[in-house]
Motif scaffolding. Structure first.
Motif, PDB file in Angstrom:
ATOM      1  N   GLY A   1      15.947 115.008  17.464  1.00 25.54           N
ATOM      2  CA  GLY A   1      16.517 113.856  16.775  1.00 25.54           C
ATOM      3  C   GLY A   1      16.034 112.519  17.292  1.00 25.54           C
ATOM      4  O   GLY A   1      16.544 111.478  16.859  1.00 25.54           O
ATOM      5  N   ASN A   2      15.067 112.513  18.193  1.00 26.52           N
ATOM      6  CA  ASN A   2      14.550 111.254  18.743  1.00 26.52           C
ATOM      7  C   ASN A   2      13.376 110.752  17.920  1.00 26.52           C
ATOM      8  O   ASN A   2      12.473 111.514  17.582  1.00 26.52           O
ATOM      9  CB  ASN A   2      14.130 111.448  20.202  1.00 26.52           C
ATOM     10  N   HIS A   3      13.416 109.451  17.606  1.00 27.41           N
ATOM     11  CA  HIS A   3      12.371 108.845  16.788  1.00 27.41           C
ATOM     12  C   HIS A   3      12.137 107.407  17.250  1.00 27.41           C
ATOM     13  O   HIS A   3      13.049 106.741  17.721  1.00 27.41           O
ATOM     14  CB  HIS A   3      12.752 108.834  15.305  1.00 27.41           C
ATOM     15  N   GLY A   4      10.923 106.956  17.085  1.00 29.93           N
ATOM     16  CA  GLY A   4      10.641 105.545  17.246  1.00 29.93           C
ATOM     17  C   GLY A   4      10.404 105.076  18.669  1.00 29.93           C
ATOM     18  O   GLY A   4      10.698 105.765  19.645  1.00 29.93           O
ATOM     19  N   ILE A   5       9.837 103.864  18.748  1.00 30.44           N
ATOM     20  CA  ILE A   5       9.566 103.198  20.019  1.00 30.44           C
ATOM     21  C   ILE A   5      10.350 101.889  20.029  1.00 30.44           C
ATOM     22  O   ILE A   5      10.192 101.055  19.132  1.00 30.44           O
ATOM     23  CB  ILE A   5       8.068 102.890  20.199  1.00 30.44           C
ATOM     24  N   LEU A   6      11.185 101.721  21.035  1.00 31.76           N
ATOM     25  CA  LEU A   6      11.980 100.509  21.189  1.00 31.76           C
ATOM     26  C   LEU A   6      11.355  99.637  22.272  1.00 31.76           C
ATOM     27  O   LEU A   6      10.896 100.144  23.299  1.00 31.76           O
ATOM     28  CB  LEU A   6      13.419 100.882  21.575  1.00 31.76           C
ATOM     29  N   GLN A   7      11.349  98.346  22.050  1.00 34.24           N
ATOM     30  CA  GLN A   7      10.894  97.397  23.068  1.00 34.24           C
ATOM     31  C   GLN A   7      12.051  96.457  23.358  1.00 34.24           C
ATOM     32  O   GLN A   7      12.655  95.895  22.439  1.00 34.24           O
ATOM     33  CB  GLN A   7       9.675  96.622  22.578  1.00 34.24           C
ATOM     34  N   ALA A   8      12.383  96.315  24.634  1.00 36.92           N
ATOM     35  CA  ALA A   8      13.552  95.516  24.988  1.00 36.92           C
ATOM     36  C   ALA A   8      13.376  94.906  26.366  1.00 36.92           C
ATOM     37  O   ALA A   8      12.755  95.503  27.250  1.00 36.92           O
ATOM     38  CB  ALA A   8      14.814  96.380  24.968  1.00 36.92           C
ATOM     39  N   ARG A   9      13.958  93.728  26.547  1.00 39.88           N
ATOM     40  CA  ARG A   9      13.947  93.126  27.888  1.00 39.88           C
ATOM     41  C   ARG A   9      14.817  93.958  28.826  1.00 39.88           C
ATOM     42  O   ARG A   9      14.510  94.120  30.000  1.00 39.88           O
ATOM     43  CB  ARG A   9      14.434  91.680  27.818  1.00 39.88           C
ATOM     44  N   SER A  10      15.902  94.485  28.295  1.00 44.46           N
ATOM     45  CA  SER A  10      16.731  95.459  29.003  1.00 44.46           C
ATOM     46  C   SER A  10      17.549  96.189  27.949  1.00 44.46           C
ATOM     47  O   SER A  10      17.570  95.801  26.775  1.00 44.46           O
ATOM     48  CB  SER A  10      17.654  94.779  30.025  1.00 44.46           C
ATOM     49  N   LEU A  11      18.213  97.266  28.356  1.00 40.05           N
ATOM     50  CA  LEU A  11      19.040  98.016  27.407  1.00 40.05           C
ATOM     51  C   LEU A  11      20.392  97.367  27.176  1.00 40.05           C
ATOM     52  O   LEU A  11      21.132  97.765  26.266  1.00 40.05           O
ATOM     53  CB  LEU A  11      19.237  99.452  27.906  1.00 40.05           C
ATOM     54  N   THR A  12      20.721  96.370  28.001  1.00 41.09           N
ATOM     55  CA  THR A  12      22.033  95.739  27.888  1.00 41.09           C
ATOM     56  C   THR A  12      21.971  94.337  27.301  1.00 41.09           C
ATOM     57  O   THR A  12      23.012  93.708  27.095  1.00 41.09           O
ATOM     58  CB  THR A  12      22.703  95.672  29.280  1.00 41.09           C
ATOM     59  N   GLY A  13      20.782  93.835  27.052  1.00 43.45           N
ATOM     60  CA  GLY A  13      20.638  92.484  26.510  1.00 43.45           C
ATOM     61  C   GLY A  13      20.419  92.479  25.008  1.00 43.45           C
ATOM     62  O   GLY A  13      20.426  93.515  24.333  1.00 43.45           O
TER      63      GLY A  13
END
Length: 544
Positions: free
Chosen positions: A78-90
């Protein structure tokens, strides 16, 4: 070397990782007896490369391994895609892409699909499948040296458990022995390309609290861009086990010893934004991203495949997939030569076809790393940048303008701007669903152990031509008439036109290679089908 070899085998495969094991599987499916040696004691225990693209899954499908692979990969299905983030909490978060196959359009062109299966889960499946087919796989066994002559290769092997040495005589050697390939070095084959791109330390860790932080964001990977703690986060089970790729800078004097558990824990906490999260480090492994392609794909009776032939940036997972597809291309050609159906010159088409694909694909992989700002990668000014179009064309649409094809356009781009699935010689044959005595099958399910000739309801002359070719060349060749008449072998789904789909007419024919690539196409009626097919096969099989 011992002048009297103790063992004799048609093919010796050196290297028991993804590419070597795939070579064993494909050779086994073709009935080619072989020996595989791997210096390590077992398959990989580290959850490394996991992206298996649609073309690779097509190959595993026809080889009978798709179902067990998907079972092994069920945790991340069920995992898809690429996420880009400064952090997972921001708040600074962006999906580089959220779905691998948005809208489900892939089903129109393939019976398979992408599969997220980590190397440590995939390799045991390949081992079981290869051994069930009779593959002789020996771990803790290394290649010490080899020599070749006009008739074969003599190799000295050593057991790393007992120290025993034994000599093996093989017709051919496939080197899938990694990026620092001793076989490639022994052959004196150089490499071209930019070289090292970046270095990472892959950290496996346990952090049950991270599942709450991630929430319902079921990504394949998340690129965390905090400049003080960047890296890539990958789920192993979406619950407690994870992998973090931390940038490593040996050029600045950093050593692996600098990556203490304390440093890794602090880095992971700051990168994810979960500053108080409990983290247990369970493993570390260095890896290096590079863009290098061998100048040749072998010499004499020795062939390179996988990382020994090409190194690629990991973005897009092109490297292992390209290597698995190398092995598939080479396996059917070796089988044809060993069968006596083809002349040995057929093996020269392996390099002619696969080397240009590696060059194009490795360049695309580096450009994609630049596009995604892969942690640790600082591309040269002007490299990459814009959004990469047509990732599927790299994975599925690569072409063979030259090689074991007749009638291909020599100007056909190796990786086209748009996907071409119209039955042109040198391209992957089109997918369409057919119904016959064995039930519903894709056209791609017909291609593996033999050449295949497709024609329409009025194709009795092609069936006669195919029978004549089998008698004349001793080649594996199946012929299917596709239509709705009682004497037809297979029926297309209602409303589907096989001839239109393959760029021909009801009186024409399409010859498909064992690897599912179109070898030749007759676009209309031919005055003498038997002579035409014989001429084509003489050229394809290097029998002239």
């Amino acid at each position: 070397m011992n002048p009297t070899p103790r063992e004799r085998v048609p093919v010796l495969v050196v290297g028991g990782s993804l590419v070597g094991l795939s070579a064993s599987l494909f050779l086994g499916r073709l009935g080619v007896r072989h020996l595989l040696v791997e210096k390590h004691a077992d398959t990989s225990h580290h959850p490394r490369g996991r992206g298996n693209n649609v073309r690779t899954m097509e190959l595993f499908r026809v080889a009978g391994a798709e179902r067990p692979i998907r079972e092994a990969a069920s945790t991340l299905a069920g995992n898809h895609g690429i996420l880009q983030a400064r952090s997972l909490t921001g708040d600074e978060q962006e999906w580089l892409f959220k779905e691998i196959d948005p809208g489900g359009g892939l089903a129109r062109i393939s019976p398979a699909g992408w599969c997220l299966c980590s190397q440590n889960d995939l390799e045991p499946v390949l081992v079981r499948s290869a051994r069930e087919l009779g593959g002789d796989l020996r771990f803790s066994t290394e290649l010490v040296s080899f020599e070749q002559d006009a008739d074969g290769v003599t190799a000295e092997l050593k057991s790393r458990e007992t120290g025993e040495r034994r000599t093996v005589r093989a017709d051919y050697l496939i080197a899938a022995d990694g990026p620092r390939s001793p076989v490639r070095e022994r052959l004196g084959i150089g490499q071209a390309g930019p070289g090292d791109l970046f270095h990472n330390v892959s950290i496996t860790f346990r952090a049950p609290e991270l599942a709450e932080v991630v929430g319902d964001r079921r990504f394949i990977a998340c690129y965390l861009t905090n400049p003080e703690a960047d890296g890539a986060l990958l789920p192993v089970d979406n619950e407690r086990d994870w992998v973090f790729h931390a940038p490593w800078h040996p050029d600045r004097g950093e050593t692996l010893e600098d990556f203490t558990d304390e440093r890794c824990i602090d880095h992971i906490r700051r990168a994810t934004g979960a500053l108080d999260m409990a983290v247990e480090i369970t493993g570390k492994a260095p890896w290096h991203a590079a863009e290098r392609v061998a100048e040749r794909y072998g010499a004499g009776r020795v062939f390179l495949a996988g990382d020994s032939a090409h190194e690629m940036s990991p973005t897009g997972a092109f490297g292992s997939n390209t290597g698995i597809q190398d092995a598939h291309n080479l396996a059917w050609k070796i089988a044809a030569v060993l069968d006596g159906a083809a002349g040995p010159e057929l093996l020269s088409t392996y390099e002619a076809e696969r080397l240009p694909v590696a060059r194009e694909t490795s360049a695309r992989a580096s450009a994609r790393s630049a596009e995604h700002s892969h942690p640790g990668y600082a591309p040269a000014p002007g490299a990459g940048g814009g959004r990469q179009r047509g990732v599927l064309t790299v994975a599925l649409g690569y072409c063979y303008p030259r090689g074991a094809v007749v009638g291909a356009d020599p100007e056909l781009p190796v990786v086209p701007d748009e996907l071409r699935m119209t039955g042109e010689p040198g391209t992957r044959a089109p997918h369409m669903w057919l119904t016959g005595p064995e039930g519903r099958r894709s056209t791609l399910d017909l291609y593996e152990t033999s050449f295949t000739l497709l024609s329409g309801s009025d194709g009795d002359m092609w069936r006669t031509a195919a029978k004549g070719a089998v008698q004349r060349f001793g080649v594996r060749l199946n012929c299917y008439l596709i239509g709705t008449e009682p004497d037809d072998d297979l029926a297309p789904e209602e409303g589907a036109d096989w001839a239109e789909k393959h760029g021909t007419t009801p009186e024409g024919a399409v010859l498909v290679r064992p690897d599912g690539y179109v070898a030749w196409r007759a676009e209309g009626r031919v005055a003498d089908p038997e002579a035409a097919l014989a001429e084509v096969l003489e050229a394809l099989l290097c029998r002239t």
